[in-house]
Write an enzyme that holds these catalytic residues in place. Structure first.
Site, short mmCIF file in Angstrom:
data_model
loop_
_atom_site.label_atom_id
_atom_site.label_comp_id
_atom_site.label_asym_id
_atom_site.label_seq_id
_atom_site.Cartn_x
_atom_site.Cartn_y
_atom_site.Cartn_z
N TYR A 237 -16.80 16.39 -15.31
CA TYR A 237 -17.16 14.96 -15.37
C TYR A 237 -18.24 14.67 -14.31
O TYR A 237 -18.13 15.12 -13.17
CB TYR A 237 -15.90 14.12 -15.11
CG TYR A 237 -16.17 12.65 -15.08
CD1 TYR A 237 -16.46 11.95 -16.24
CD2 TYR A 237 -16.15 11.95 -13.88
CE1 TYR A 237 -16.72 10.59 -16.21
CE2 TYR A 237 -16.40 10.58 -13.84
CZ TYR A 237 -16.69 9.91 -15.01
OH TYR A 237 -16.94 8.56 -14.97
N ARG B 135 0.85 -1.20 0.00
CA ARG B 135 0.00 0.00 0.00
C ARG B 135 0.88 1.24 0.00
O ARG B 135 0.58 2.24 -0.64
CB ARG B 135 -0.97 0.00 1.19
CG ARG B 135 -1.76 1.31 1.30
CD ARG B 135 -3.08 1.23 2.08
NE ARG B 135 -3.08 0.36 3.22
CZ ARG B 135 -2.46 0.63 4.39
NH1 ARG B 135 -1.84 1.76 4.58
NH2 ARG B 135 -2.51 -0.24 5.37
N LYS C 217 -8.70 5.73 -19.55
CA LYS C 217 -9.01 6.21 -20.89
C LYS C 217 -7.78 6.16 -21.79
O LYS C 217 -7.31 5.09 -22.12
CB LYS C 217 -9.63 7.61 -20.79
CG LYS C 217 -10.70 7.76 -19.68
CD LYS C 217 -11.94 6.92 -19.93
CE LYS C 217 -12.85 6.79 -18.72
NZ LYS C 217 -13.24 8.02 -18.07
N ASP D 56 -8.38 18.15 -14.59
CA ASP D 56 -8.63 16.80 -15.10
C ASP D 56 -8.15 16.81 -16.55
O ASP D 56 -8.76 17.43 -17.41
CB ASP D 56 -10.13 16.50 -14.99
CG ASP D 56 -10.48 15.07 -15.38
OD1 ASP D 56 -9.73 14.48 -16.18
OD2 ASP D 56 -11.50 14.56 -14.89
C1 LIG Z 1 -13.80 8.47 -16.87
C2 LIG Z 1 -13.46 9.83 -16.37
C3 LIG Z 1 -13.24 10.06 -15.01
C4 LIG Z 1 -13.40 8.98 -13.97
O1 LIG Z 1 -12.44 7.98 -14.11
P1 LIG Z 1 -12.68 6.45 -13.66
O2 LIG Z 1 -11.41 5.80 -14.07
O3 LIG Z 1 -13.87 5.96 -14.40
O4 LIG Z 1 -12.91 6.45 -12.20
C5 LIG Z 1 -12.88 11.34 -14.62
N1 LIG Z 1 -12.77 12.34 -15.52
C6 LIG Z 1 -12.99 12.15 -16.83
C7 LIG Z 1 -12.85 13.30 -17.76
C8 LIG Z 1 -13.34 10.90 -17.30
O5 LIG Z 1 -13.58 10.73 -18.61
#
Ligand SMILES: *Cc1c(COP(=O)(O)O)cnc(C)c1O
Length: 376
Positions: free
Chosen positions: A98, A46, A195, A170
């Protein structure tokens, strides 16, 4: 060394023990202590794991940061970063953030007295107007989701700094390949590594990157304390996915551009949202702060029936949540990514029933185009 080379050669690509060109999956929870008075580098996974460390150092290198932390999901990365805030702090966040980030701010952090004001950041004066004496964090997302709105990152960061706010972005949609916000003055970059970083629709993960030692130690405290770490197998999948980041981003962007230009010409399409189009309101700004426009775009059909028909009939596109994979994905924000936002707020943001979001993968663009029309 050029950026494309650094993706593959950033001093974290070789196993230090064997020279293997693939970092092994250190599937270990704990480590023998040869000397209990002087524990080794790794004590417990961890707190630290060699596979995760290789990934974290790679992520830091790719974002031009000095510290990176890998989390079990993008939301774990976002939530763990927000957890450095104190009770009573105020956040200024972008309006079409998001959906999961919206939910965690309004329904979880609100329980601890952390309040959020959501503003349209395409107009910088809205940021200044929303800042209060207890504001601590400016939370950006550019391009935003799902309407691809562009915020001037440098200007927004300047406003935040003037008022003593930390800036967090983000950066999921652009990936570090196209946009490196730490270079623009941002303090904390977060990713849903699920992603574009992973790129193969086979892993859920998140990342936080910074070049501030003090923010890094606060984020590490949460990572180790909350414990939402990414497991070694998933770290390895991300390391493997990242190796092809340049090739994927370039090709997927090329097809996204073709599809956006084709959609513009269709009589059954009312609006196309892609920052690579010269008439997109944020086109000049994104050109000044990123080296590309990404592979996500959205469009609105003239009728809701048409949108629903496309989703029912497509064969090459998958109809799914998520984006950034090598397979093209079509998603329906009102029922998927933005279902957590109340209908009235959604409508106000322009996230309507006729809106479709596309994440363009590696199929031939002509097949993707044919699948969206003209038979529909
Ligand atoms: C998918 C996504 C998230 C969340 O990510 P997870 O891996 O699904 O928890 C946050 N911000 C954006 C822009 C996303 O496309």
């Amino acid at each position: 060394m050029k950026y494309g080379t650094r993706i593959l050669h950033n001093e974290n690509e070789l196993d230090p023990y064997t020279g293997a060109l693939s970092i092994p999956i250190y599937q270990a929870s704990t480590y023998h202590q040869h000397d209990v008075d002087h524990p080794g580098k790794y004590e417990y996974s961890r707190s630290g794991n060699p596979t995760r460390e290789a990934l974290e150092k790679t992520l830091a290198a790719l974002e031009n940061g000095t510290h990176a932390y890998a989390f079990s999901s993008g939301m774990a990365a976002t939530s763990s970063s927000l957890a450095i805030l104190e009770q009573g702090d105020h956040v200024v966040a972008t309006a079409d953030i998001y959906g999961g980030s919206y939910r965690i701010l309004t329904r979880f952090f609100s329980k601890f007295g952390i309040t959020t004001t959501f503003v349209d950041m395409t107009r910088l004066e809205n940021i200044e107007a929303a800042i209060r004496p207890n504001s601590r964090l400016l939370f950006l997302e550019s391009p935003s989701n799902p309407l691809l709105k562009i915020t001037d990152i440098k200007e927004a960061t300047g406003i935040a700094r003037k008022h003593g706010l930390i800036t967090m972005i983000d950066n999921t949609f652009m990936s570090p390949y196209f946009q490196r916000p730490l270079d623009l003055g941002v303090d904390i970059v977060i990713h849903s590594a699920t992603k574009f970083l992973g790129g193969h629709s086979d892993v859920i993960g998140g990342a936080v990157i910074t070049k501030s030692d003090s923010l890094a130690s606060r984020i590490y405290f949460v990572q180790n304390g909350f414990g939402a770490i990414l497991g070694p197998q998933d770290c390895w999948l991300l390391l493997r996915g990242i190796k092809t980041l340049k090739a994927r981003m370039e090709l997927q962007q090329q097809s996204a551009t073709e599809i956006a230009q084709w959609l513009k010409k269709q009589s059954w399409v009312s609006d196309v949202y892609y920052p690579g189009l010269s008439d997109h309101p944020g086109h000049e700004i994104i050109k000044s702060q990123a080296t590309g426009f990404g592979a996500v775009l959205s469009f609105k059909t003239l009728t809701v029936e048409r949108a629903r028909q496309i989703m029912k009939e497509v064969k090459v596109w998958s109809v799914a949540v998520s984006l950034g994979g090598v397979e093209s994905i079509l998603s329906y924000p009102v029922k998927m990514s933005h279902a957590a936002i109340p209908p009235l707020d959604r409508e106000r943001l322009g996230i309507t029933d006729n809106l479709i979001r596309l994440s363009v993968g590696l199929e031939d663009a002509s097949d993707l185009i044919e699948d969206l029309g003209p038979n529909h």
